[in-house]
Design an enzyme around this catalytic site. Structure first.
Site, PDB file in Angstrom:
ATOM      1  N   CYS A   1       0.600   3.165   2.577  1.00 50.75           N
ATOM      2  CA  CYS A   1       1.989   3.651   2.656  1.00 50.75           C
ATOM      3  C   CYS A   1       2.136   5.102   2.232  1.00 50.75           C
ATOM      4  CB  CYS A   1       2.898   2.772   1.802  1.00 50.75           C
ATOM      5  SG  CYS A   1       2.956   1.049   2.354  1.00 50.75           S
TER       6      CYS A   1
ATOM      7  N   HIS B   1       9.531   6.550   1.207  1.00 45.09           N
ATOM      8  CA  HIS B   1       8.913   5.492   2.004  1.00 45.09           C
ATOM      9  C   HIS B   1       9.878   4.315   2.070  1.00 45.09           C
ATOM     10  CE1 HIS B   1       6.405   2.305   3.379  1.00 45.09           C
ATOM     11  NE2 HIS B   1       6.216   1.776   2.182  1.00 45.09           N
TER      12      HIS B   1
ATOM     13  N   ASN C   1       9.525  -1.667   7.671  1.00 45.41           N
ATOM     14  CA  ASN C   1       8.506  -0.961   6.898  1.00 45.41           C
ATOM     15  C   ASN C   1       7.258  -0.784   7.753  1.00 45.41           C
ATOM     16  OD1 ASN C   1       6.453  -0.172   5.171  1.00 45.41           O
ATOM     17  ND2 ASN C   1       6.973  -1.617   3.551  1.00 45.41           N
TER      18      ASN C   1
END
Length: 326
Positions: A113, A253, A283
């Site tokens: 991520c 994020h 996501n």
């Protein structure tokens, strides 16, 4: 003083839109449960015939067109991904070839991520020292790594790509103003794909679920992500000589809306400054920040003098924050 600036932004999301109801029905969850817990209403999943480099190429094309530079000027292509087309060879050289970047080096970066932030940091250094443009693309097809029976991960992950083009600048007020990167290997196994690497190669008879993503403790991931993103952001702002009041837009994020809100509260940032794409895009790991940057620019263009705070944390655990001057 030479610095780097963002000259182009791009993104791509697959056509297939998967609403929460489809997943809630499969997992036996109450209607509305996913949105309440994560902030996600829907996410995009790639078509069966779409490859990772297909997503990355479309985002890269958009960013290059936006930058308006010649393809042969790009000296380096960085692809931040956890889902390359193959374990070997890397996907970045194919991406550079597909984009007709005839004089570009190319390499994959597997930073989960946080991959885009690491790529952005490395690209900034390359632009400063070499004085040549860099293309950064972050892309993932996580729908093919989801265990559909595991609630913790299957409700979150999505497919997308985002891209930026960095070019040289002589202004000290643009590019990276502050950066802080971190990792905590003691939490290495919180988010993992257990098999398929050299430590545990896939063999006949192995449970195929070992090739899918697993999250051992959602609560631990939540608390550690909030901690990392808060601490890194604080240090990056201190390095830049700025406070939360000086940040124009917060581009985190897109892990979980509750994580975003918790980090905002910890930093004293107004929630209205947060760029949010998680509601419709879910996501997509490293792709979420450049995707969010591109969508935000399309909706409300960035202007000279804006200061952005970017932050992420994910598998590894690895994380970081960047204060970026536009």
């Amino acid at each position: 003083m030479q610095s780097s600036r963002i000259a182009g932004l791009g993104h791509y999301v697959p056509e297939r839109r998967v609403e929460n109801a489809e997943i809630e029905t499969r997992l036996g969850l109450e209607s509305g449960w996913i949105e309440r817990r994560t902030g996600i209403r829907a996410r995009r999943w790639a078509a069966p015939d779409e490859a990772l480099t297909d997503l990355a190429r479309k985002a890269g094309e958009m960013a290059l067109e936006d930058a308006g530079i010649a393809r042969n000027e790009v000296a380096l292509t960085l692809l931040a991904t956890s889902t390359p087309d193959h374990l070997l060879p890397p996907s970045a050289p194919l991406l550079a070839h597909q984009l007709n970047l005839s004089h570009s080096g190319a390499i994959d970066l597997a930073g989960a991520c946080s991959g885009f932030l690491y790529a952005l940091t490395l690209a900034d250094g390359f632009v400063r020292t070499q004085g040549k443009p860099v293309l950064i693309v972050a892309a993932n097809i996580l729908s093919r790594r989801i265990n559909p029976e595991e609630r913790g991960s299957s409700i979150l992950f999505a497919d997308a790509a985002g891209a930026v083009v960095l070019v040289p600048s002589t202004s000290p007020e643009v590019g990276i103003l502050g950066v802080d990167l971190t990792s905590d290997g003691s939490l290495y196994g919180l988010i993992a794909i257990p098999a398929g690497g050299s430590r545990k190669p896939f063999v006949a008879g192995m449970d195929p679920n070992e090739l899918l993503m697993t999250m051992s403790s959602s609560k631990s991931v939540f608390s550690q992500a909030v901690r990392m993103m808060t601490e890194c952001s604080t240090r990056a702002m201190e390095q830049a000589g700025l406070t939360a009041a000086n940040i124009d837009r917060f581009v985190p994020h897109q892990a979980n809306i509750r994580i975003l809100n918790a980090v905002c509260e910890n930093l004293g940032l107004e929630k209205s400054k947060t760029v949010r794409t998680i509601e419709e895009s879910g996501n997509s790991s490293a792709a979420t920040i450049p995707l969010s940057l591109s969508l935000a620019h399309k909706d409300h263009p960035f202007v000279s003098g804006e200061r952005l705070l970017l932050t992420a944390a994910g598998a590894g655990m690895t994380g970081g924050s960047i204060v970026w001057g536009f």
